[in-house]
Every structure is written in structure tokens, then in C-alpha cells.
Scaffold this active site. Sequence first.
Site, PDB file in Angstrom:
ATOM      1  N   GLU A 330       0.837  -1.201   0.000  1.00 45.49           N
ATOM      2  CA  GLU A 330       0.000   0.000   0.000  1.00 45.49           C
ATOM      3  C   GLU A 330       0.866   1.242   0.000  1.00 45.49           C
ATOM      4  O   GLU A 330       0.538   2.243  -0.656  1.00 45.49           O
ATOM      5  CB  GLU A 330      -0.923  -0.010   1.230  1.00 45.49           C
ATOM      6  N   ASP A 359      -7.287   2.161   8.266  1.00 49.04           N
ATOM      7  CA  ASP A 359      -5.884   2.538   8.066  1.00 49.04           C
ATOM      8  C   ASP A 359      -5.524   3.627   9.074  1.00 49.04           C
ATOM      9  O   ASP A 359      -6.121   4.698   9.069  1.00 49.04           O
ATOM     10  CB  ASP A 359      -5.721   3.056   6.631  1.00 49.04           C
TER      11      ASP A 359
END
Length: 496
Positions: A330, A359
Site C-alpha cells: 500500500e 488505516d
Amino acid sequence: MRAIRHRRRSIPALAALAAAAVAAPVLLTAAPAAAHAHDQRDGKLARELVEEVTARGAYRHLARFQRIADANGGNRAAGTPGHLASAAYVHDTLKKAGYEVSYQDFDIYEAHTKTEKTTVLGAEPRELATAAFTFTPSTPAAGLTAPLALARVDETPGCTADDYPAGAFTGKIALVKRGSCTFVEKQNAAAAAGAAGVIVYNHSGTTPVRGGFSSPAEGRIPSAGITLAEGEALAAAAAGGEVRVRLDLEQEHVRKTTRNVIAETKGGRADRVVTAGAHLDSVPEGPGINDNGSGSAGLLEVALKLADEGANKKGKGPANKVRFAWWSAEELGLLGSEHYVAQLSARQKKDIALYLNFDMIASPNPVQFVYDGDDSDKTGEGAGPAGSAQIEALINGFLDKKGKPHEGSDFDGRSDYGPFIANGIPAGGTFTGAEGIKTAEQAKRYGGTAGAAYDPNYHGAGDDLKNLDLKAFDTNLDVIAHAVGTYAQDLRSLGK
């Protein structure tokens, strides 16, 4: 959470290999399973998960991620032993809990910079502090020597063709100010104008721009960053006459392999898949315990408690299949989630009812952000696909009942909801802040320090077990538990 595209970290960095990747098959049941008779439409499963999931329970996973980082050079970055060990821990833990678990491997690149230098030529040559862009092409061995050409500085400096007057950039090195668009867009516009290279100068601070591209394939011309002060000085000098510079860049691009971890319940309707994800990789500079050990640990703990509720036992599982994902790479541009979504068939995409993303949910100076699915904040990228507004409403309603303040966060493309939204899949989730600065109003609402970053250790060595807000972590664990528990049994709020 990955850095803003025009704020990418220094190399070494990784990115996806655009060529075919080796992947484990997506876990899918061939045909829809019948809804279970005990379809708990009263929210019982959600309530039980919220009660059972605790910060104390999830903290053990954070501690494990910290130990893994400590044993592997201080990080858990994609393509490193630290990430492989983190993935194995998640995989093996879920396997023991009865989930159908697989790895999904894909290729990435690592960039190693050997030379990064800019020299202003003249009677008294001088070198500038320079940062080669990640996945830049190298210059010739003797360097690239050419006059500077100035891209227009406006609200979108160097972002569009009209910032580069026709014929003025051919064979020259474009000098471009940072801001408003990605480094790829700046490079592409300069290259289209005929520039032989590009130097981007910072818009603030005293350090060179640390930019980059997602893969070597995106690098078209040698590209590097310099400081604001040096950029403004060069721009002023070039406005008064020719300034010649030599750009020396040498960078090696090495292919590696990394992996996503995918786990799903054994039962539940396969045409109504509830998907929840968090990225597992850190940046090379630190262990990534908030970013994003926190989301990964929270998701893992909820998955384990869902298993304790019988999710993987015949006749006791949820009405809808629940799929959990721990993405890799990511930090390099959402590469793991992009790879996952890209290899789904049209039918498999349609079968995903929604995607939940978590996140950075334990930032030490937190704000409770909820992704703005309905664009009620009227900022940034607009609303998510149909159903996103309802996800936001579910999370906001839960936080309201708990008496927890919250506010919207734009779908700005910085986390793994991006590929799902791009494919029309409704999305939502939470976030407690990265490098953004807490306002006085936010400090009044949430506590903490006004004028300081939400996470002062963002993408740094200090993103460790000692620098977390466990109250924020606990709140967001409850959010995950409530959302997963609700949608596992009932998708009516999404119109499904």
C-alpha cells in the site's frame, strides 16, 4: 497510509511490476449459499462482537508486529523479511481459527539509487542537494547537461500542457514547482513538451522534494527534486538569462515478490460478500505500528472473535460471506489492493457488496475521521459509489450512540478503498490522521495538541508500540466490530 503522491518518501522504495503477476486464486464459493435460518437481523451479532473485541486483545497483535520489526531491521516493508513474517503470522492465526486462507503473490520493484546530483554550471560550479525520484530513468554516464526551462507557476504548476510554451522545452531540463498534481503528471507534461529531464523544487520546508513513480514503466525522463530555496534561486536566475545544469542520476531497479493475505468465512452467501481490509506493510523507515499495524491488528482481532461466534462452523456462520484482506505494498501506491481488484472477474466484483477500510486507527494525536461517503463535506473527490453514504451513516450513527465526536475524511485516494471505489464498489471506514495538523477546534473536541500532526511519527522510526492512542484504537475496534457484525447478517441498509 501511503504518502500523498507528491509527497512520496525517499528510496529505497517498491512498486508493482505491471507485467503478469503470480497470484493465488481468489477465495470464492462457486454458488450462493442459502441464507441461514438464524439470520440475526436484530443486530445481535454486531452487539456481541462489539462487546467481545477489546483493545487489550488486539494489542497482542501490535506487540507481535513490533517484535517482528525489531527482528528484521526495524521495519515490515513490502518485499522484506519483516513483511513476510507479518503475513505468515496473520495467515497462520486465521488458519487456526478455521478460515479459508490464501496468499496472493505479486511482483514489485525495489529502487536503489547510486548517484543523485545536480550541478549548476558556470564560472563557479556548485552542487545542489538532490533527491532522485523513485523509479526515475538514469541519465547518461556523463550526466545530462542542458539549459533550464521554466514551467509556469500558477495554482497547478507544471501540471498541464499550457504550463510549457511550445518549443521552449525541447532538449532542456524543465524546472517545475511542486504541488497540485502527481509527479507522474508533471513528468508526463514536461516530456510531452520535449524536455530531456525534469527537476521539481519544493513548495515548503528546507529539504529536497522526495518524489517518485509507481513503477519503472512510469519513468519517462530523468527526474529529481531539490529544495524550495534552490528552486527559487534557479528560477530567478533563469528568468534573467540562460542557466545550464548537469543532472547526474543512476538508479537500479530490482524485481521482488510480495503477498496479500486473504481469508474468508467458510459459509455465507458468496454473491453478497462483505469485504474488510487493512494494509499490512510499513515503510522502510520504521515498524509501522500505527501505519498500519493498528488497522491490521484491529481487523485480525475482529476476525478471530467472529470465528469464536461460529463463523466457520456449518449452520452457524453469518448470512453473508465475510472476506478479510491484509494488503501489501500500500505504501508504494495501493499496489496490493489494486492487484487484487484487477484480477477479479466482472462477476466477482459484482458479488462484493461493500468494502470497509481501516488505516491508521490509533494515531497519538487523533481525530476520529469517517470516510465521507455522501460528500456532505463538499471537499475533494466527491461521493463514493452508491451505498457509500449508507456505510458512512452506519458508522456515524454508531459513534453518535457511543457519544464519540467524529468528522468526515475525503476519499482522496491515499488508502486501499481506492481500487474498490474505482470499480463501483461502495466503501467506507475510519482513520485517525497522518501528517495533517490538528486545529484548535479539533483539539477542543478530541483533546490532544493543536498545531501538531495527528501522528508526529508518520512514516518514521518513531511509529512504534510506544506512540499510540489506545483509546482511539479501542473506539475504532468497536467500529470495525459493529460494521462487520451488521453487514455479515444484514445488507438491507445498502438496498441489497
